[in-house]
Design a protein around this motif. Structure first.
Motif, PDB file in Angstrom:
ATOM      1  N   LEU A   1      13.281  -0.643   7.837  1.00 41.80           N
ATOM      2  CA  LEU A   1      12.081  -1.412   7.546  1.00 41.80           C
ATOM      3  C   LEU A   1      11.195  -0.678   6.551  1.00 41.80           C
ATOM      4  CD1 LEU A   1      10.322  -3.882   7.970  1.00 41.80           C
ATOM      5  CD2 LEU A   1       9.333  -2.764   9.992  1.00 41.80           C
ATOM      6  N   GLU A   2      11.110   0.640   6.675  1.00 46.65           N
ATOM      7  CA  GLU A   2      10.328   1.428   5.721  1.00 46.65           C
ATOM      8  C   GLU A   2      10.878   1.243   4.309  1.00 46.65           C
ATOM      9  OE1 GLU A   2       9.157   6.127   4.769  1.00 46.65           O
ATOM     10  OE2 GLU A   2      10.664   5.643   6.299  1.00 46.65           O
ATOM     11  N   LEU A   3      12.190   1.310   4.174  1.00 48.12           N
ATOM     12  CA  LEU A   3      12.801   1.126   2.865  1.00 48.12           C
ATOM     13  C   LEU A   3      12.517  -0.269   2.332  1.00 48.12           C
ATOM     14  CD1 LEU A   3      14.614   1.923   0.509  1.00 48.12           C
ATOM     15  CD2 LEU A   3      16.566   1.125   1.868  1.00 48.12           C
ATOM     16  N   ALA A   4      12.687  -1.280   3.177  1.00 51.38           N
ATOM     17  CA  ALA A   4      12.489  -2.656   2.726  1.00 51.38           C
ATOM     18  C   ALA A   4      11.052  -2.889   2.261  1.00 51.38           C
ATOM     19  CB  ALA A   4      12.845  -3.624   3.853  1.00 51.38           C
ATOM     20  N   ILE A   5      10.083  -2.371   3.011  1.00 54.29           N
ATOM     21  CA  ILE A   5       8.676  -2.548   2.646  1.00 54.29           C
ATOM     22  C   ILE A   5       8.374  -1.841   1.331  1.00 54.29           C
ATOM     23  CG2 ILE A   5       6.320  -1.922   3.298  1.00 54.29           C
ATOM     24  CD1 ILE A   5       7.151  -2.457   6.222  1.00 54.29           C
ATOM     25  N   LYS A   6       8.852  -0.604   1.196  1.00 53.48           N
ATOM     26  CA  LYS A   6       8.601   0.143  -0.039  1.00 53.48           C
ATOM     27  C   LYS A   6       9.323  -0.486  -1.224  1.00 53.48           C
ATOM     28  CE  LYS A   6       7.490   4.645   1.968  1.00 53.48           C
ATOM     29  NZ  LYS A   6       7.855   6.079   2.101  1.00 53.48           N
ATOM     30  N   ALA A   7      10.521  -1.004  -0.991  1.00 56.32           N
ATOM     31  CA  ALA A   7      11.278  -1.639  -2.071  1.00 56.32           C
ATOM     32  C   ALA A   7      10.564  -2.894  -2.571  1.00 56.32           C
ATOM     33  CB  ALA A   7      12.678  -1.995  -1.590  1.00 56.32           C
ATOM     34  N   ARG A   8      10.060  -3.678  -1.651  1.00 55.56           N
ATOM     35  CA  ARG A   8       9.347  -4.878  -2.087  1.00 55.56           C
ATOM     36  C   ARG A   8       8.075  -4.504  -2.838  1.00 55.56           C
ATOM     37  NH1 ARG A   8       6.040  -9.462   1.391  1.00 55.56           N
ATOM     38  NH2 ARG A   8       5.345 -10.591  -0.458  1.00 55.56           N
ATOM     39  N   ALA A   9       7.303  -3.551  -2.311  1.00 58.63           N
ATOM     40  CA  ALA A   9       6.048  -3.157  -2.957  1.00 58.63           C
ATOM     41  C   ALA A   9       6.301  -2.599  -4.355  1.00 58.63           C
ATOM     42  CB  ALA A   9       5.314  -2.135  -2.090  1.00 58.63           C
ATOM     43  N   ALA A  10       7.326  -1.757  -4.489  1.00 56.52           N
ATOM     44  CA  ALA A  10       7.622  -1.157  -5.787  1.00 56.52           C
ATOM     45  C   ALA A  10       8.063  -2.206  -6.794  1.00 56.52           C
ATOM     46  CB  ALA A  10       8.715  -0.095  -5.622  1.00 56.52           C
ATOM     47  N   THR A  11       8.883  -3.150  -6.351  1.00 57.98           N
ATOM     48  CA  THR A  11       9.370  -4.203  -7.246  1.00 57.98           C
ATOM     49  C   THR A  11       8.238  -5.123  -7.671  1.00 57.98           C
ATOM     50  OG1 THR A  11      11.527  -4.102  -6.151  1.00 57.98           O
ATOM     51  CG2 THR A  11      11.069  -6.034  -7.509  1.00 57.98           C
ATOM     52  N   GLU A  12       7.397  -5.486  -6.733  1.00 58.13           N
ATOM     53  CA  GLU A  12       6.263  -6.354  -7.076  1.00 58.13           C
ATOM     54  C   GLU A  12       5.313  -5.666  -8.040  1.00 58.13           C
ATOM     55  OE1 GLU A  12       4.614  -7.522  -3.294  1.00 58.13           O
ATOM     56  OE2 GLU A  12       5.749  -9.408  -3.315  1.00 58.13           O
ATOM     57  N   ALA A  13       5.133  -4.365  -7.882  1.00 60.66           N
ATOM     58  CA  ALA A  13       4.244  -3.631  -8.795  1.00 60.66           C
ATOM     59  C   ALA A  13       4.789  -3.672 -10.219  1.00 60.66           C
ATOM     60  CB  ALA A  13       4.084  -2.185  -8.322  1.00 60.66           C
ATOM     61  N   VAL A  14       6.110  -3.510 -10.366  1.00 60.10           N
ATOM     62  CA  VAL A  14       6.719  -3.570 -11.694  1.00 60.10           C
ATOM     63  C   VAL A  14       6.596  -4.972 -12.276  1.00 60.10           C
ATOM     64  CG1 VAL A  14       8.909  -3.440 -12.948  1.00 60.10           C
ATOM     65  CG2 VAL A  14       8.294  -1.640 -11.322  1.00 60.10           C
ATOM     66  N   LEU A  15       6.898  -5.975 -11.485  1.00 58.70           N
ATOM     67  CA  LEU A  15       6.849  -7.352 -11.984  1.00 58.70           C
ATOM     68  C   LEU A  15       5.431  -7.796 -12.273  1.00 58.70           C
ATOM     69  CD1 LEU A  15       9.477  -9.032  -9.631  1.00 58.70           C
ATOM     70  CD2 LEU A  15       9.781  -8.338 -12.013  1.00 58.70           C
ATOM     71  N   ARG A  16       4.485  -7.289 -11.496  1.00 58.80           N
ATOM     72  CA  ARG A  16       3.084  -7.668 -11.717  1.00 58.80           C
ATOM     73  C   ARG A  16       2.605  -7.205 -13.091  1.00 58.80           C
ATOM     74  NH1 ARG A  16       1.221  -5.288  -7.492  1.00 58.80           N
ATOM     75  NH2 ARG A  16       1.854  -6.980  -6.108  1.00 58.80           N
ATOM     76  N   GLN A  17       3.117  -6.083 -13.544  1.00 58.97           N
ATOM     77  CA  GLN A  17       2.736  -5.584 -14.876  1.00 58.97           C
ATOM     78  C   GLN A  17       3.102  -6.589 -15.971  1.00 58.97           C
ATOM     79  OE1 GLN A  17       4.608  -1.797 -15.485  1.00 58.97           O
ATOM     80  NE2 GLN A  17       3.627  -0.839 -13.707  1.00 58.97           N
ATOM     81  N   MET A  18       4.172  -7.330 -15.741  1.00 63.25           N
ATOM     82  CA  MET A  18       4.622  -8.299 -16.739  1.00 63.25           C
ATOM     83  C   MET A  18       3.654  -9.474 -16.848  1.00 63.25           C
ATOM     84  SD  MET A  18       7.142  -6.552 -17.517  1.00 63.25           S
ATOM     85  CE  MET A  18       7.547  -7.647 -18.868  1.00 63.25           C
ATOM     86  N   HIS A  19       2.844  -9.674 -15.822  1.00 69.28           N
ATOM     87  CA  HIS A  19       1.938 -10.817 -15.793  1.00 69.28           C
ATOM     88  C   HIS A  19       0.484 -10.409 -15.967  1.00 69.28           C
ATOM     89  CE1 HIS A  19       5.144 -13.604 -14.475  1.00 69.28           C
ATOM     90  NE2 HIS A  19       5.614 -12.541 -13.836  1.00 69.28           N
ATOM     91  N   SER A  20       0.252  -9.105 -16.167  1.00 73.81           N
ATOM     92  CA  SER A  20      -1.115  -8.625 -16.379  1.00 73.81           C
ATOM     93  C   SER A  20      -1.523  -8.847 -17.810  1.00 73.81           C
ATOM     94  CB  SER A  20      -1.201  -7.138 -16.027  1.00 73.81           C
ATOM     95  OG  SER A  20      -0.846  -6.908 -14.680  1.00 73.81           O
ATOM     96  N   PRO A  21      -2.812  -9.130 -18.070  1.00 72.01           N
ATOM     97  CA  PRO A  21      -3.294  -9.296 -19.453  1.00 72.01           C
ATOM     98  C   PRO A  21      -3.039  -8.025 -20.247  1.00 72.01           C
ATOM     99  CG  PRO A  21      -4.948 -10.046 -17.878  1.00 72.01           C
ATOM    100  CD  PRO A  21      -3.885  -9.338 -17.082  1.00 72.01           C
TER     101      PRO A  21
END
Length: 276
Positions: free
Chosen positions: A255-275
């Motif tokens: 569960l620790e891995l899954a939570i960290k994996a989702r957070a890390a991936t979302e952080a990378v993808l969020r950069q693509m949508h930031s101004p």
């Protein structure tokens, strides 16, 4: 943002635990490891697993993986196709749309043209079997020097010559980083990209990288922003699935891995949508 998947090979947990943690961590899709599914089927039915997916927000996306499918003896090729039938049966029962397939390692004295011709020939046979199960074959080039198909451009030329609706690509950032170029990705038809694996890599010389050098997205040296920008420019709108093979992460609670994996991936993808 793209919807997120977790590849079950990222943990060493049994299938039932994997599904629980993927759902709890908020993933939308799960890539089912063939070995874990075979182990699950020893005590359960595929109908039970399909019933789980029917009541869960989690959906199965791919079955992983059929490997070393080319440059086989006649007997070995027939055995490989029997395995494909078995995987097709499982995928059809679970309504899994894709099977990831990985090419063979190099054969001494074989040219790049011979690799192309052999891979096309076998994929045409595999495509006919997969069609019986309404299954897409996602060819994943492996960036290692000892792999017959290790570049995106090479894999795409093979897929184009096969020219079957159910044959496309799985593009993994780790393997792309090893041998491929962004300009090659720009020219790929989005409909031929069945799956996108996201991960990052340690700062190791490319010719020395192994799967154990994968790290969470954003923690390594791969230019993920440029890659994702180029991928999105093709029109790709399917999933981003995290795939990791790191001993350090295997030691974590799943569960620790899954939570960290989702957070890390979302952080990378969020950069693509930031101004900008």
């Amino acid at each position: 943002m793209m919807r997120l998947g977790l590849n079950g090979q990222s943990t060493r947990a049994p299938l039932e635990m994997d599904l629980q943690v993927a759902e709890e961590a908020g993933f939308h899709y799960y890539e089912v490891p063939f070995a874990k599914l075979k182990e699950y089927e020893q005590a359960h039915s595929l109908g039970e697993l399909r019933a789980y997916f029917d009541r869960s927000p989690l959906e199965p996306y791919s079955l992983n993986a059929l490997t070393m499918f080319s440059f086989l003896s006649e007997k070995e090729e027939e055995q490989m196709l029997e395995t494909l039938h078995e995987m097709g049966r499982m995928a059809r029962a679970l309504r899994i749309p894709y099977l990831v397939i990985c090419p063979s390692t190099n054969v001494p004295g074989v040219s790049r043209q011979q690799i192309h011709e052999e891979t096309v020939r076998v994929l045409c046979r595999m495509s006919e079997v997969a069609a019986k199960y309404q299954l897409g074959l996602a060819l994943e080039f492996l960036g290692f020097q000892n792999c017959t198909v290790n570049e995106l451009a090479q894999a795409y030329e093979i897929v184009k010559e096969v020219d079957r609706e159910n044959v496309g690509l799985s593009v993994d950032t780790f393997h792309f980083y090893e041998c491929s170029r962004l300009e090659d990705l720009r020219g790929v038809d989005k409909e031929k990209i069945f799956l996108f694996h996201i991960n990052d890599a340690d700062d190791v010389p490319k010719d020395q990288l192994t799967d154990a050098d994968r790290v969470l997205p954003g923690l390594g040296v791969i230019g993920l922003a440029a890659f994702i920008e180029t991928l999105l420019a093709t029109g790709y709108d399917k999933i981003a699935s995290v795939e990791l093979f790191r001993e350090e992460y295997y030691a974590w609670e799943p569960l620790e891995l899954a939570i960290k994996a989702r957070a890390a991936t979302e952080a990378v993808l969020r950069q693509m949508h930031s101004p900008k």
